[in-house]
Design a protein around this motif. Structure first.
Motif, PDB file in Angstrom:
ATOM      1  N   LYS A  70      94.044   5.094  52.877  1.00 30.88           N
ATOM      2  CA  LYS A  70      95.433   4.955  52.418  1.00 30.88           C
ATOM      3  C   LYS A  70      96.419   5.501  53.448  1.00 30.88           C
ATOM      4  CE  LYS A  70      94.214   5.261  47.526  1.00 30.88           C
ATOM      5  NZ  LYS A  70      94.131   6.184  46.392  1.00 30.88           N
ATOM      6  N   GLU A  71      96.094   6.683  53.984  1.00 32.29           N
ATOM      7  CA  GLU A  71      96.982   7.305  54.985  1.00 32.29           C
ATOM      8  C   GLU A  71      97.075   6.444  56.242  1.00 32.29           C
ATOM      9  OE1 GLU A  71      94.607   8.821  53.367  1.00 32.29           O
ATOM     10  OE2 GLU A  71      95.536  10.533  52.324  1.00 32.29           O
ATOM     11  N   ASP A  72      95.923   5.874  56.658  1.00 35.94           N
ATOM     12  CA  ASP A  72      95.909   5.022  57.855  1.00 35.94           C
ATOM     13  C   ASP A  72      96.772   3.776  57.653  1.00 35.94           C
ATOM     14  OD1 ASP A  72      94.253   6.767  59.115  1.00 35.94           O
ATOM     15  OD2 ASP A  72      92.404   5.653  58.743  1.00 35.94           O
ATOM     16  N   VAL A  73      96.608   3.137  56.477  1.00 38.64           N
ATOM     17  CA  VAL A  73      97.393   1.926  56.179  1.00 38.64           C
ATOM     18  C   VAL A  73      98.883   2.261  56.165  1.00 38.64           C
ATOM     19  CG1 VAL A  73      97.960   0.243  54.371  1.00 38.64           C
ATOM     20  CG2 VAL A  73      95.580   0.650  54.989  1.00 38.64           C
ATOM     21  N   LEU A  74      99.226   3.401  55.563  1.00 32.50           N
ATOM     22  CA  LEU A  74     100.628   3.816  55.495  1.00 32.50           C
ATOM     23  C   LEU A  74     101.182   4.076  56.894  1.00 32.50           C
ATOM     24  CD1 LEU A  74     103.017   4.542  53.635  1.00 32.50           C
ATOM     25  CD2 LEU A  74     102.199   6.899  53.655  1.00 32.50           C
ATOM     26  N   SER A  75     100.407   4.744  57.710  1.00 33.32           N
ATOM     27  CA  SER A  75     100.838   5.075  59.074  1.00 33.32           C
ATOM     28  C   SER A  75     101.065   3.800  59.911  1.00 33.32           C
ATOM     29  CB  SER A  75      99.789   5.968  59.722  1.00 33.32           C
ATOM     30  OG  SER A  75      99.920   5.953  61.098  1.00 33.32           O
ATOM     31  N   ILE A  76     100.117   2.848  59.832  1.00 34.71           N
ATOM     32  CA  ILE A  76     100.244   1.583  60.587  1.00 34.71           C
ATOM     33  C   ILE A  76     101.436   0.781  60.062  1.00 34.71           C
ATOM     34  CG2 ILE A  76      99.117  -0.605  61.190  1.00 34.71           C
ATOM     35  CD1 ILE A  76      96.378   0.935  60.820  1.00 34.71           C
ATOM     36  N   SER A  77     101.603   0.760  58.732  1.00 32.88           N
ATOM     37  CA  SER A  77     102.721   0.012  58.128  1.00 32.88           C
ATOM     38  C   SER A  77     104.062   0.606  58.546  1.00 32.88           C
ATOM     39  CB  SER A  77     102.621   0.018  56.601  1.00 32.88           C
ATOM     40  OG  SER A  77     101.388  -0.529  56.204  1.00 32.88           O
ATOM     41  N   ASN A  78     104.134   1.946  58.609  1.00 32.30           N
ATOM     42  CA  ASN A  78     105.368   2.599  59.056  1.00 32.30           C
ATOM     43  C   ASN A  78     105.690   2.258  60.503  1.00 32.30           C
ATOM     44  OD1 ASN A  78     106.511   3.925  56.850  1.00 32.30           O
ATOM     45  ND2 ASN A  78     105.038   5.593  56.991  1.00 32.30           N
ATOM     46  N   ASN A  79     104.632   2.148  61.316  1.00 33.92           N
ATOM     47  CA  ASN A  79     104.816   1.756  62.711  1.00 33.92           C
ATOM     48  C   ASN A  79     105.413   0.348  62.794  1.00 33.92           C
ATOM     49  OD1 ASN A  79     104.606   1.550  65.499  1.00 33.92           O
ATOM     50  ND2 ASN A  79     102.465   0.935  65.421  1.00 33.92           N
ATOM     51  N   MET A  80     104.882  -0.570  61.973  1.00 32.24           N
ATOM     52  CA  MET A  80     105.408  -1.946  61.947  1.00 32.24           C
ATOM     53  C   MET A  80     106.859  -1.964  61.474  1.00 32.24           C
ATOM     54  SD  MET A  80     102.171  -4.059  60.481  1.00 32.24           S
ATOM     55  CE  MET A  80     102.986  -5.643  60.478  1.00 32.24           C
ATOM     56  N   LYS A  81     107.156  -1.126  60.478  1.00 28.70           N
ATOM     57  CA  LYS A  81     108.513  -1.049  59.946  1.00 28.70           C
ATOM     58  C   LYS A  81     109.483  -0.586  61.042  1.00 28.70           C
ATOM     59  CE  LYS A  81     111.256   1.446  56.562  1.00 28.70           C
ATOM     60  NZ  LYS A  81     111.255   2.600  55.675  1.00 28.70           N
ATOM     61  N   THR A  82     109.040   0.408  61.830  1.00 26.13           N
ATOM     62  CA  THR A  82     109.869   0.898  62.943  1.00 26.13           C
ATOM     63  C   THR A  82     110.180  -0.223  63.923  1.00 26.13           C
ATOM     64  OG1 THR A  82     108.800   3.058  62.761  1.00 26.13           O
ATOM     65  CG2 THR A  82     109.995   2.635  64.789  1.00 26.13           C
ATOM     66  N   ILE A  83     109.148  -0.993  64.290  1.00 27.36           N
ATOM     67  CA  ILE A  83     109.336  -2.104  65.234  1.00 27.36           C
ATOM     68  C   ILE A  83     110.341  -3.109  64.661  1.00 27.36           C
ATOM     69  CG2 ILE A  83     108.236  -4.013  66.496  1.00 27.36           C
ATOM     70  CD1 ILE A  83     105.574  -2.472  66.296  1.00 27.36           C
ATOM     71  N   VAL A  84     110.114  -3.511  63.408  1.00 34.64           N
ATOM     72  CA  VAL A  84     110.973  -4.523  62.778  1.00 34.64           C
ATOM     73  C   VAL A  84     112.417  -4.022  62.651  1.00 34.64           C
ATOM     74  CG1 VAL A  84     111.371  -5.842  60.653  1.00 34.64           C
ATOM     75  CG2 VAL A  84     109.081  -5.701  61.609  1.00 34.64           C
ATOM     76  N   ASN A  85     112.592  -2.753  62.234  1.00 30.91           N
ATOM     77  CA  ASN A  85     113.940  -2.189  62.107  1.00 30.91           C
ATOM     78  C   ASN A  85     114.682  -2.174  63.442  1.00 30.91           C
ATOM     79  OD1 ASN A  85     113.807  -1.767  59.397  1.00 30.91           O
ATOM     80  ND2 ASN A  85     113.348   0.410  59.523  1.00 30.91           N
ATOM     81  N   GLN A  86     113.948  -1.794  64.488  1.00 29.56           N
ATOM     82  CA  GLN A  86     114.575  -1.753  65.813  1.00 29.56           C
ATOM     83  C   GLN A  86     114.937  -3.153  66.288  1.00 29.56           C
ATOM     84  OE1 GLN A  86     111.675   0.775  67.989  1.00 29.56           O
ATOM     85  NE2 GLN A  86     113.467   2.003  68.451  1.00 29.56           N
ATOM     86  N   LEU A  87     114.058  -4.116  66.010  1.00 24.34           N
ATOM     87  CA  LEU A  87     114.336  -5.503  66.406  1.00 24.34           C
ATOM     88  C   LEU A  87     115.546  -6.049  65.657  1.00 24.34           C
ATOM     89  CD1 LEU A  87     110.687  -6.827  66.564  1.00 24.34           C
ATOM     90  CD2 LEU A  87     112.245  -6.567  68.492  1.00 24.34           C
ATOM     91  N   MET A  88     115.669  -5.673  64.371  1.00 23.41           N
ATOM     92  CA  MET A  88     116.828  -6.116  63.594  1.00 23.41           C
ATOM     93  C   MET A  88     118.107  -5.504  64.140  1.00 23.41           C
ATOM     94  SD  MET A  88     115.259  -6.122  59.755  1.00 23.41           S
ATOM     95  CE  MET A  88     116.818  -6.344  58.898  1.00 23.41           C
ATOM     96  N   ALA A  89     118.044  -4.220  64.488  1.00 26.30           N
ATOM     97  CA  ALA A  89     119.216  -3.544  65.065  1.00 26.30           C
ATOM     98  C   ALA A  89     119.589  -4.194  66.389  1.00 26.30           C
ATOM     99  CB  ALA A  89     118.916  -2.060  65.270  1.00 26.30           C
ATOM    100  N   LEU A  90     118.556  -4.563  67.170  1.00 28.67           N
ATOM    101  CA  LEU A  90     118.793  -5.201  68.465  1.00 28.67           C
ATOM    102  C   LEU A  90     119.459  -6.562  68.286  1.00 28.67           C
ATOM    103  CD1 LEU A  90     118.283  -5.068  71.547  1.00 28.67           C
ATOM    104  CD2 LEU A  90     116.127  -6.218  71.136  1.00 28.67           C
ATOM    105  N   SER A  91     118.924  -7.350  67.350  1.00 23.48           N
ATOM    106  CA  SER A  91     119.472  -8.694  67.153  1.00 23.48           C
ATOM    107  C   SER A  91     120.869  -8.620  66.542  1.00 23.48           C
ATOM    108  CB  SER A  91     118.505  -9.512  66.299  1.00 23.48           C
ATOM    109  OG  SER A  91     119.078  -9.898  65.106  1.00 23.48           O
ATOM    110  N   GLN A  92     121.090  -7.642  65.637  1.00 20.29           N
ATOM    111  CA  GLN A  92     122.409  -7.486  65.023  1.00 20.29           C
ATOM    112  C   GLN A  92     123.444  -7.068  66.072  1.00 20.29           C
ATOM    113  OE1 GLN A  92     122.733  -4.320  62.191  1.00 20.29           O
ATOM    114  NE2 GLN A  92     124.492  -5.193  61.171  1.00 20.29           N
ATOM    115  N   SER A  93     123.049  -6.137  66.941  1.00 20.87           N
ATOM    116  CA  SER A  93     123.999  -5.647  67.941  1.00 20.87           C
ATOM    117  C   SER A  93     124.293  -6.700  69.006  1.00 20.87           C
ATOM    118  CB  SER A  93     123.470  -4.368  68.596  1.00 20.87           C
ATOM    119  OG  SER A  93     122.257  -4.619  69.271  1.00 20.87           O
ATOM    120  N   ALA A  94     123.379  -7.666  69.165  1.00 13.18           N
ATOM    121  CA  ALA A  94     123.585  -8.718  70.171  1.00 13.18           C
ATOM    122  C   ALA A  94     124.351  -9.905  69.606  1.00 13.18           C
ATOM    123  CB  ALA A  94     122.242  -9.194  70.697  1.00 13.18           C
TER     124      ALA A  94
END
Length: 256
Positions: A72-96
């Motif tokens: 469970k902890e591993d899945v949560l950790s990997i999912s949080n990593n994906m969320k970070t990537i997606v959030n940053q990409l959204m911020a990047l696309s929004q700012s552009a």
């Protein structure tokens, strides 16, 4: 591109030049978009593969405590990593994009910086001792879009703390220029020597100076977000690098 013609009239010449410039710019944009898309796919491939393999192992060996104990902890950790990537990409696309809403008002920069530090604390537990703040502002109130300034300060501080020599001091200063504009400088000693090429590419999406230092929270998006936000707001952004590996990011924020 469109070739020049020796018999071309002087009225046509600027139109041809403008068309050439436009075509070159678009070719560049398409190339950047393609590179970004392939890099994004590459970034997300790893955590997705980890999730699949972890789940498959758990299904095949349900009684293996080595897998099930931390599943469970591993899945949560990997999912949080994906969320970070997606959030940053959204911020990047929004700012552009042109959909980035700017709402300027009086903001207490001291309070804002304290909030940013609280947010970054979990990633950099020793930042309290490591960041040296200085300000020559008579009043902490500056006229800005709060979200933009928060994004810039957070990404530059995070970047400086992560890519600097371990436990070294990061200095952050804010002062006023003669023309009233506010200047923010964030300076650190880079843990890696930077090349001319690194400095030219440092604001490009998904560019990482140290390829060997893979880290789940680093996707080389922070500085490209800073660059886009600066452009949208009309801030000037500079990077200065000295031979002793001291790197300084300067943001000039016009007032009024």
């Amino acid at each position: 591109g469109i070739q020049s013609n020796p018999k071309e009239s002087k009225e046509i010449s600027p139109i041809r030049k403008e068309l050439n410039r436009y075509i070159e710019l678009n070719i560049q944009n398409v190339a950047n978009e393609k590179r970004l898309s392939s890099d994004i796919a590459h970034e997300l491939k790893t955590p997705i593969a980890e999730l699949i393999s972890l789940s498959e192992m758990n299904i095949r060996f349900p009684d293996d405590v080595r897998i099930s104990a931390t599943y469970k902890e591993d899945v949560l950790s990997i999912s949080n990593n994906m969320k970070t990537i997606v959030n940053q990409l959204m911020a990047l696309s929004q700012s552009a994009s042109g959909n980035y809403g700017i709402e300027k008002k009086e903001v207490d920069v001291r309070l804002l910086t304290e909030e940013v530090c609280t947010e970054l604390q979990f990633k950099h537990p020793t930042m309290g001792e490591r960041v040296a703040f200085s300000s020559s502002l008579a009043s902490p109130m500056i006229y800005v879009d709060r979200f933009s300034l928060e994004t810039v300060i957070k990404n530059l501080l995070d970047n400086a703390l992560f890519y600097s020599v371990e436990e070294s001091i990061v200095s952050a200063s804010i002062e006023k220029e003669g023309d009233g504009s506010v200047v923010i400088k964030i300076k650190n000693t880079s843990s890696n020597p930077l090349t001319h090429d690194d400095l030219n590419n440092i604001f490009k999406p998904l560019y990482q100076v140290d390829k060997s230092r893979t880290h789940t929270d680093r996707h080389g998006l922070g500085l490209s977000i800073v660059k886009n936000v600066a452009q949208v707001n009309g801030y000037e952004l500079f990077v200065d690098y000295k031979e002793d590996q001291e790197i300084t990011f300067t943001v000039v924020i016009p007032q009024g």
